[in-house]
Motif scaffolding. Structure first.
Motif, PDB file in Angstrom:
ATOM      1  N   TYR A   4       0.856  -1.183   0.000  1.00 20.03           N
ATOM      2  CA  TYR A   4       0.000   0.000   0.000  1.00 20.03           C
ATOM      3  C   TYR A   4       0.888   1.227   0.000  1.00 20.03           C
ATOM      4  CZ  TYR A   4      -3.949  -2.956   1.428  1.00 20.03           C
ATOM      5  OH  TYR A   4      -4.938  -3.903   1.485  1.00 20.03           O
ATOM      6  N   SER A   5       0.413   2.281  -0.607  1.00 18.52           N
ATOM      7  CA  SER A   5       1.114   3.559  -0.559  1.00 18.52           C
ATOM      8  C   SER A   5       0.661   4.289   0.704  1.00 18.52           C
ATOM      9  CB  SER A   5       0.779   4.392  -1.799  1.00 18.52           C
ATOM     10  OG  SER A   5       1.165   5.734  -1.601  1.00 18.52           O
ATOM     11  N   ARG A   6       1.583   4.437   1.636  1.00 17.10           N
ATOM     12  CA  ARG A   6       1.244   5.148   2.881  1.00 17.10           C
ATOM     13  C   ARG A   6       0.848   6.592   2.577  1.00 17.10           C
ATOM     14  NH1 ARG A   6       2.952   1.831   7.222  1.00 17.10           N
ATOM     15  NH2 ARG A   6       2.778   3.472   8.761  1.00 17.10           N
ATOM     16  N   ALA A   7       1.518   7.191   1.594  1.00 12.86           N
ATOM     17  CA  ALA A   7       1.187   8.571   1.207  1.00 12.86           C
ATOM     18  C   ALA A   7      -0.234   8.639   0.657  1.00 12.86           C
ATOM     19  CB  ALA A   7       2.188   9.088   0.177  1.00 12.86           C
ATOM     20  N   ARG A   8      -0.622   7.638  -0.104  1.00  6.47           N
ATOM     21  CA  ARG A   8      -1.973   7.623  -0.673  1.00  6.47           C
ATOM     22  C   ARG A   8      -3.025   7.420   0.424  1.00  6.47           C
ATOM     23  NH1 ARG A   8      -4.195   4.200  -5.859  1.00  6.47           N
ATOM     24  NH2 ARG A   8      -6.094   5.423  -6.053  1.00  6.47           N
ATOM     25  N   ILE A   9      -2.752   6.515   1.363  1.00  5.37           N
ATOM     26  CA  ILE A   9      -3.662   6.306   2.482  1.00  5.37           C
ATOM     27  C   ILE A   9      -3.827   7.609   3.265  1.00  5.37           C
ATOM     28  CG2 ILE A   9      -3.928   5.160   4.724  1.00  5.37           C
ATOM     29  CD1 ILE A   9      -2.697   2.639   3.407  1.00  5.37           C
ATOM     30  N   VAL A 145     -14.415  -4.851  13.220  1.00  4.68           N
ATOM     31  CA  VAL A 145     -14.235  -3.405  13.379  1.00  4.68           C
ATOM     32  C   VAL A 145     -12.784  -3.054  13.075  1.00  4.68           C
ATOM     33  CG1 VAL A 145     -14.401  -1.441  14.955  1.00  4.68           C
ATOM     34  CG2 VAL A 145     -16.030  -3.348  15.158  1.00  4.68           C
ATOM     35  N   ILE A 146     -12.605  -2.092  12.177  1.00  4.81           N
ATOM     36  CA  ILE A 146     -11.267  -1.612  11.806  1.00  4.81           C
ATOM     37  C   ILE A 146     -11.248  -0.104  12.015  1.00  4.81           C
ATOM     38  CG2 ILE A 146      -9.584  -1.378   9.926  1.00  4.81           C
ATOM     39  CD1 ILE A 146     -10.875  -3.905   8.678  1.00  4.81           C
ATOM     40  N   ASP A 147     -10.198   0.402  12.687  1.00  5.44           N
ATOM     41  CA  ASP A 147     -10.134   1.838  12.955  1.00  5.44           C
ATOM     42  C   ASP A 147      -8.960   2.490  12.206  1.00  5.44           C
ATOM     43  OD1 ASP A 147      -7.764   1.487  14.487  1.00  5.44           O
ATOM     44  OD2 ASP A 147      -8.889   1.348  16.350  1.00  5.44           O
ATOM     45  N   LEU A 152      -3.714   3.012   9.241  1.00  5.59           N
ATOM     46  CA  LEU A 152      -2.417   3.678   9.084  1.00  5.59           C
ATOM     47  C   LEU A 152      -1.238   2.728   9.289  1.00  5.59           C
ATOM     48  CD1 LEU A 152      -3.206   7.090  10.796  1.00  5.59           C
ATOM     49  CD2 LEU A 152      -2.621   6.712   8.378  1.00  5.59           C
ATOM     50  N   ALA A 153      -1.448   1.624   9.973  1.00  3.98           N
ATOM     51  CA  ALA A 153      -0.373   0.650  10.216  1.00  3.98           C
ATOM     52  C   ALA A 153      -0.196  -0.331   9.058  1.00  3.98           C
ATOM     53  CB  ALA A 153      -0.645  -0.111  11.509  1.00  3.98           C
ATOM     54  N   LEU A 154      -1.097  -0.296   8.073  1.00  7.85           N
ATOM     55  CA  LEU A 154      -1.014  -1.246   6.962  1.00  7.85           C
ATOM     56  C   LEU A 154       0.119  -0.879   6.009  1.00  7.85           C
ATOM     57  CD1 LEU A 154      -4.816  -1.539   6.098  1.00  7.85           C
ATOM     58  CD2 LEU A 154      -3.434  -3.169   7.424  1.00  7.85           C
ATOM     59  N   ASN A 155       0.981  -1.831   5.748  1.00  4.26           N
ATOM     60  CA  ASN A 155       2.049  -1.650   4.771  1.00  4.26           C
ATOM     61  C   ASN A 155       1.757  -2.381   3.459  1.00  4.26           C
ATOM     62  OD1 ASN A 155       3.958  -0.098   6.368  1.00  4.26           O
ATOM     63  ND2 ASN A 155       4.171  -1.961   7.587  1.00  4.26           N
ATOM     64  N   ASP A 158      -0.869  -8.287   2.911  1.00  2.00           N
ATOM     65  CA  ASP A 158      -0.730  -9.316   3.950  1.00  2.00           C
ATOM     66  C   ASP A 158      -1.094  -8.758   5.322  1.00  2.00           C
ATOM     67  OD1 ASP A 158      -0.021 -11.312   2.206  1.00  2.00           O
ATOM     68  OD2 ASP A 158       2.087 -11.379   2.794  1.00  2.00           O
ATOM     69  N   ASP A 159      -0.757  -7.494   5.562  1.00  2.38           N
ATOM     70  CA  ASP A 159      -1.108  -6.875   6.842  1.00  2.38           C
ATOM     71  C   ASP A 159      -2.623  -6.831   7.033  1.00  2.38           C
ATOM     72  OD1 ASP A 159       1.583  -6.443   7.388  1.00  2.38           O
ATOM     73  OD2 ASP A 159       1.517  -4.301   6.878  1.00  2.38           O
ATOM     74  N   LEU A 160      -3.353  -6.514   5.968  1.00  2.00           N
ATOM     75  CA  LEU A 160      -4.816  -6.458   6.080  1.00  2.00           C
ATOM     76  C   LEU A 160      -5.406  -7.865   6.240  1.00  2.00           C
ATOM     77  CD1 LEU A 160      -7.349  -4.768   6.225  1.00  2.00           C
ATOM     78  CD2 LEU A 160      -7.423  -4.737   3.720  1.00  2.00           C
TER      79      LEU A 160
END
Length: 178
Positions: A4-9, A145-147, A152-155, A158-160
């Protein structure tokens, strides 16, 4: 394992936070959720802003989950998601509304994506997580439930996958939302 693009998130979140009205705020937050889930093979948007036949209940984003091709083979083929980018945590009433949407459509699993999570006890009202536990016990409905902090912690994807799997296991085995 696409990244994931952290900048895009962060851009999605910033634009949603500063949107000029609640509809624009919600649409941008929904776009973020679409970005996160459409990166999976076997998962696609089936529809958005779906009204029931009475016009009383709206589903924010509905995903088609091809369980043969998707890493979410343990979730329903139709994944109903509620997306709320609101400052206060979601109340038990809003959690109850989402469970009612799932129940009325015969869904077993729903994704509740809430920027601020869900509320604890306030002024004598039931805990919002009790609503989710009651749905599990009474109707076998699982609400994941996802907050914002978790988003923001997703890289990468696989993290999701790991986040949703762990939340599903915690909900069903340990009866906790964490």
């Amino acid at each position: 394992m696409p990244n994931y693009s952290r900048a895009r998130i962060q851009d999605f979140l910033d634009r949603s936070d500063t949107a000029p009205n609640p509809d624009a705020k919600g649409r941008i937050f929904e776009d973020l959720i679409v970005y996160l889930f459409e990166r999976f093979q076997g998962v696609r948007v089936a529809d958005r802003n779906v009204l029931d036949n009475t016009g009383a209940q709206e589903l924010d984003v509905v995903f088609w989950n091809n369980r043969v091709r998707s890493p979410f083979d343990f979730l329903d083929p139709i994944l109903i998601s509620e997306c709320k980018n609101e400052a206060p945590p979601l109340s038990s009433a809003k959690c109850r509304e989402f469970v009612a949407k799932l129940r009325s459509r015969g869904a077993n699993t729903g994704l509740l994506i809430s920027s601020s999570g869900i509320a604890g006890q306030l002024n004598g009202y039931r805990y919002a997580n009790s609503v989710i536990m009651d749905a599990l016990t009474a109707d076998r409905i699982k609400v994941i439930v996802i907050d914002r902090a978790e988003i923001l912690a997703l890289n990468n994807t696989d993290d999701l996958i790991n986040l949703i799997t762990e939340k599903y296991l915690n909900l069903t085995l340990r009866r906790t939302l964490n």
